[in-house]
Scaffold this motif. Structure first.
Motif, PDB file in Angstrom:
ATOM      1  N   SER A   1     -62.138 -54.703  42.528  1.00  0.00           N
ATOM      2  CA  SER A   1     -62.918 -53.973  43.515  1.00  0.00           C
ATOM      3  C   SER A   1     -61.968 -53.212  44.434  1.00  0.00           C
ATOM      4  CB  SER A   1     -63.752 -54.963  44.322  1.00  0.00           C
ATOM      5  OG  SER A   1     -64.481 -54.284  45.291  1.00  0.00           O
TER       6      SER A   1
ATOM      7  N   SER B   1     -60.133 -50.708  43.459  1.00  0.00           N
ATOM      8  CA  SER B   1     -58.967 -50.190  42.740  1.00  0.00           C
ATOM      9  C   SER B   1     -59.080 -48.682  42.498  1.00  0.00           C
ATOM     10  CB  SER B   1     -58.819 -50.923  41.410  1.00  0.00           C
ATOM     11  OG  SER B   1     -60.003 -50.784  40.652  1.00  0.00           O
TER      12      SER B   1
ATOM     13  N   LYS C   1     -61.946 -47.127  40.754  1.00  0.00           N
ATOM     14  CA  LYS C   1     -62.738 -46.781  39.570  1.00  0.00           C
ATOM     15  C   LYS C   1     -63.753 -45.686  39.882  1.00  0.00           C
ATOM     16  CE  LYS C   1     -64.325 -50.987  39.040  1.00  0.00           C
ATOM     17  NZ  LYS C   1     -63.681 -51.671  40.186  1.00  0.00           N
TER      18      LYS C   1
ATOM     19  N   TYR D   1     -57.321 -41.000  50.308  1.00  0.00           N
ATOM     20  CA  TYR D   1     -58.203 -41.077  51.469  1.00  0.00           C
ATOM     21  C   TYR D   1     -57.301 -41.311  52.662  1.00  0.00           C
ATOM     22  CZ  TYR D   1     -62.356 -41.387  48.520  1.00  0.00           C
ATOM     23  OH  TYR D   1     -63.348 -41.111  47.639  1.00  0.00           O
TER      24      TYR D   1
HETATM   25  N1  LIG Z   1     -65.274 -41.849  51.290  1.00  0.00           N
HETATM   26  C1  LIG Z   1     -64.232 -42.680  51.453  1.00  0.00           C
HETATM   27  N2  LIG Z   1     -63.480 -42.633  52.574  1.00  0.00           N
HETATM   28  C2  LIG Z   1     -62.427 -43.472  52.747  1.00  0.00           C
HETATM   29  N3  LIG Z   1     -62.029 -44.356  51.840  1.00  0.00           N
HETATM   30  C3  LIG Z   1     -62.719 -44.450  50.700  1.00  0.00           C
HETATM   31  C4  LIG Z   1     -63.853 -43.617  50.445  1.00  0.00           C
HETATM   32  N4  LIG Z   1     -64.350 -43.928  49.233  1.00  0.00           N
HETATM   33  C5  LIG Z   1     -63.560 -44.908  48.757  1.00  0.00           C
HETATM   34  N5  LIG Z   1     -62.582 -45.225  49.617  1.00  0.00           N
HETATM   35  C6  LIG Z   1     -61.538 -46.222  49.411  1.00  0.00           C
HETATM   36  O1  LIG Z   1     -60.902 -45.977  48.190  1.00  0.00           O
HETATM   37  C7  LIG Z   1     -60.652 -47.191  47.512  1.00  0.00           C
HETATM   38  C8  LIG Z   1     -61.201 -47.098  46.098  1.00  0.00           C
HETATM   39  O2  LIG Z   1     -62.611 -46.990  46.189  1.00  0.00           O
HETATM   40  P1  LIG Z   1     -63.512 -46.984  44.907  1.00  0.00           P
HETATM   41  O3  LIG Z   1     -64.921 -46.809  45.372  1.00  0.00           O
HETATM   42  O4  LIG Z   1     -62.991 -45.976  43.944  1.00  0.00           O
HETATM   43  O5  LIG Z   1     -63.282 -48.440  44.344  1.00  0.00           O
HETATM   44  P2  LIG Z   1     -63.928 -49.130  43.079  1.00  0.00           P
HETATM   45  O6  LIG Z   1     -62.824 -49.446  42.148  1.00  0.00           O
HETATM   46  O7  LIG Z   1     -65.036 -48.315  42.547  1.00  0.00           O
HETATM   47  O8  LIG Z   1     -64.469 -50.480  43.693  1.00  0.00           O
HETATM   48  P3  LIG Z   1     -65.806 -51.291  43.368  1.00  0.00           P
HETATM   49  O9  LIG Z   1     -65.570 -52.020  42.102  1.00  0.00           O
HETATM   50  O10 LIG Z   1     -65.943 -52.234  44.507  1.00  0.00           O
HETATM   51  O11 LIG Z   1     -66.928 -50.306  43.274  1.00  0.00           O
HETATM   52  C9  LIG Z   1     -61.272 -48.294  48.331  1.00  0.00           C
HETATM   53  O12 LIG Z   1     -60.255 -48.988  49.004  1.00  0.00           O
HETATM   54  C10 LIG Z   1     -62.158 -47.586  49.304  1.00  0.00           C
HETATM   55  O13 LIG Z   1     -62.124 -48.234  50.546  1.00  0.00           O
END
Ligand SMILES: Nc1ncnc2c1ncn2[C@@H]1O[C@H](COP(=O)(O)OP(=O)(O)OP(=O)(O)O)[C@@H](O)[C@H]1O
Ligand SMILES: [Mg+2]
Lengths: 232, 272
Positions: free
Chosen positions: A43, A45, A47, A18
């Motif tokens: 959170s 990371s 996933k 991103y």
């Molecule tokens: N559409 C987007 N645009 C910019 N950054 C994004 C976008 N989607 C996710 N990110 C960033 O990518 C990183 C990973 O996001 P992701 O949603 O995969 O995390 P996650 O492991 O699912 O977290 P959680 O357990 O909180 O759901 C985060 O730092 C988030 O800010």
């Protein structure tokens, strides 16, 4: 080819960015047909990013790598994501022609027989999530992707849903990738638990009954960066 | 005996009611009835000069006379027919344009601008041109109404369509919906609340544009009847026309709202 549907699910050197932030960094992951893998990680990371890549929902995200998944992939989202203007049964068979009978069966499997004509708004959160599960399973997926599907449910309903999911997965035998932040949920459900950290699979634990779960739990928590004092 | 009554007073915690409460039957008639009452009282007490505004009962007797002579029905029928035709062309046009413009960037680029321009141009300003093009016959009148109707339909349907939650679009992609099924199962029902709001504006707008169209060189219609009455200074006939327009608008709106409640029964909203 018939054999094709039972082959390995492969992710190789998967990178997703991103902007200038690299979320997934040449990640490798393999899932056996019928294997239940739980994906843990802090959170943020990545996933959900990984899951969306497997679901083919990230066409607009920069990156490269190989994603080899079966044709029949179903997704269960954290929100049940039912179309509010379609009745429960229509939500289950959304996009399937002439599948009403199978849809009914599927609803019965998740314990919602008789609620076919209800509006999604009339169901409780747990019931809505069960409809979402029925919608996924009626498609006979070879890979079931679930992003914290029980995150919004209360503890009691969660335990019920765990049992239901395990039973359904045993019946339908899809490979499963379940995203969760709950170590105990992962241990309770999965054949294998993987931990995502710094864009890679940083640790993995097999739950084949060989070792004690408390030991596995401790190792997973360590891999998640939870120190001794924080642990309860 | 109810359970609540047996509870000690202090134990009953009543949360503040923020909803508007249960539906009032025929509630849409309450406001208009109050207006009518005010009009009657001021007429009866002589507060309202009958040369300025005839009393309600004069309007009723005039209406009765007009019905007897058959003039009212004929003119009403002509007007209603024009409005129906205008809606019949305007609604599909607005919906189609909204769909094309809502579902494709190119469609929006081509369609949206001209519609906004049409919105900004007053109907009366378009009349001379339409008369030049289409003459002063029925075609022109129906066109005026249809052009007035399609705008609110377009604006609200387009808006409803664009505000469909992107999570539903994502869902449609994961379950592999085709373009047609996507439009039927997600786009149209999702845009329906917007479309129906557009309909409410459209039906009242239709009567509005009808007046504009009928005051110009008509030989039938409520507008014509009123224009004729103006020449003879018959305020009562003019009032019959106004009341008719009002009633027609009110009932068309109530009709759309009824459809709205039926069609959107899946919604749990403030309106209940
Ligand atoms: N559409 C987007 N645009 C910019 N950054 C994004 C976008 N989607 C996710 N990110 C960033 O990518 C990183 C990973 O996001 P992701 O949603 O995969 O995390 P996650 O492991 O699912 O977290 P959680 O357990 O909180 O759901 C985060 O730092 C988030 O800010
Ligand atoms: Mg996430």
């Amino acid at each position: 080819m018939a054999t094709d549907t039972r082959r390995l699910i492969r992710v190789e050197a998967l990178t997703r960015r991103y902007g200038s932030r690299t979320i997934l960094d040449r990640l490798d992951l393999e899932i056996e047909p019928g294997e239940f893998v739980a994906l843990l990680g802090q959170s943020g990371s990545g996933k959900s990013t990984l899951l969306r890549a497997l679901a083919g929902l990230d066409g607009d995200v920069a990156g490269d790598g190989l994603v080899d998944v079966p044709a029949q992939v179903s997704v269960v989202f954290q929100d049940a994501r039912l179309l509010p203007w379609q009745r429960v049964l229509d939500n289950v068979v959304l996009g399937l022609d002439g599948a009403a009978a199978r849809g009914r069966e599927s609803l019965a499997e998740v314990g919602l027989a008789g609620r076919e004509r209800a509006w999604p708004n009339e169901l409780s959160g747990g019931e809505q999530q069960r409809v979402a599960l029925a919608r996924s399973l009626v498609r006979e997926p070879r890979l079931l992707l679930a992003d914290e599907p029980f995150g919004a449910l209360d503890a009691l309903t969660r335990v019920r849903m765990h049992a239901l999911l395990r039973r359904l997965v045993e019946q339908h035998r899809p490979a499963v990738l379940l995203v969760t932040h709950d170590v105990d949920e992962a241990i309770a459900l999965a054949d294998r638990v993987v931990v995502l950290d710094h864009g890679r699979i940083a640790a993995e634990q097999r739950l084949d009954g060989g070792r004690h779960t408390t030991e596995i739990r401790a190792e997973l928590l360590r891999a998640l960066g939870v120190t001794g004092e924080e642990r309860t | 005996m109810t359970l609540v009554a047996t509870r000690p007073e202090a134990a009953v915690h009543r949360p503040k009611r923020l909803r508007p409460g249960p539906r009032i039957r025929l509630g849409f008639l309450v406001g208009p009835s109050l207006l009518l009452a005010l009009w009657s009282v001021t007429s009866a007490t002589g507060l309202l000069d009958p040369r300025f505004l005839s009393a309600p009962w004069t309007v009723v007797t005039t209406a009765a006379e007009l019905i007897e002579s058959g003039r009212l029905q004929d003119n009403l029928l002509a007007s209603v027919w024009r409005v129906l035709l205008g809606l019949a062309f305007g609604i599909p046009l607005g919906t189609l344009l909204a769909l094309v413009s809502g579902l494709s960037r190119w469609g929006e680029a081509v369609i949206d601008g001209p519609v906004q321009i049409k919105r900004a141009v007053p109907a009366l300003a378009l009349m001379p041109l339409l008369i030049l093009w289409l003459g002063i016959g029925e075609g022109m009148k129906v066109t005026v109404i249809a052009l007035g109707v399609f705008v609110p339909i377009y604006v609200h349907t387009h808006n409803g369509l664009r505000s469909i939650d992107s999570r539903y679009v994502e869902l449609a992609e994961t379950v592999g919906l085709g373009r047609g099924a996507f439009i039927r199962k997600v786009v149209l029902p999702g845009a329906l609340p917007g479309f129906l709001l557009g309909m409410r504006f459209a039906v009242t707008t239709a009567w509005l544009y009808l007046v504009v169209a009928e005051l110009i060189n008509s030989t039938t219609g409520i507008g014509y009847m009123m224009d004729l009455a103006r020449t003879y200074g018959q305020t009562d006939v003019i009032l019959v026309g106004i009341v008719l327009y009002g009633l027609l608008g009110l009932f068309s709106d109530a009709g759309v709202r009824l459809v709205e409640r039926r069609a959107l029964s899946w919604r749990r909203t403030l309106a209940g």
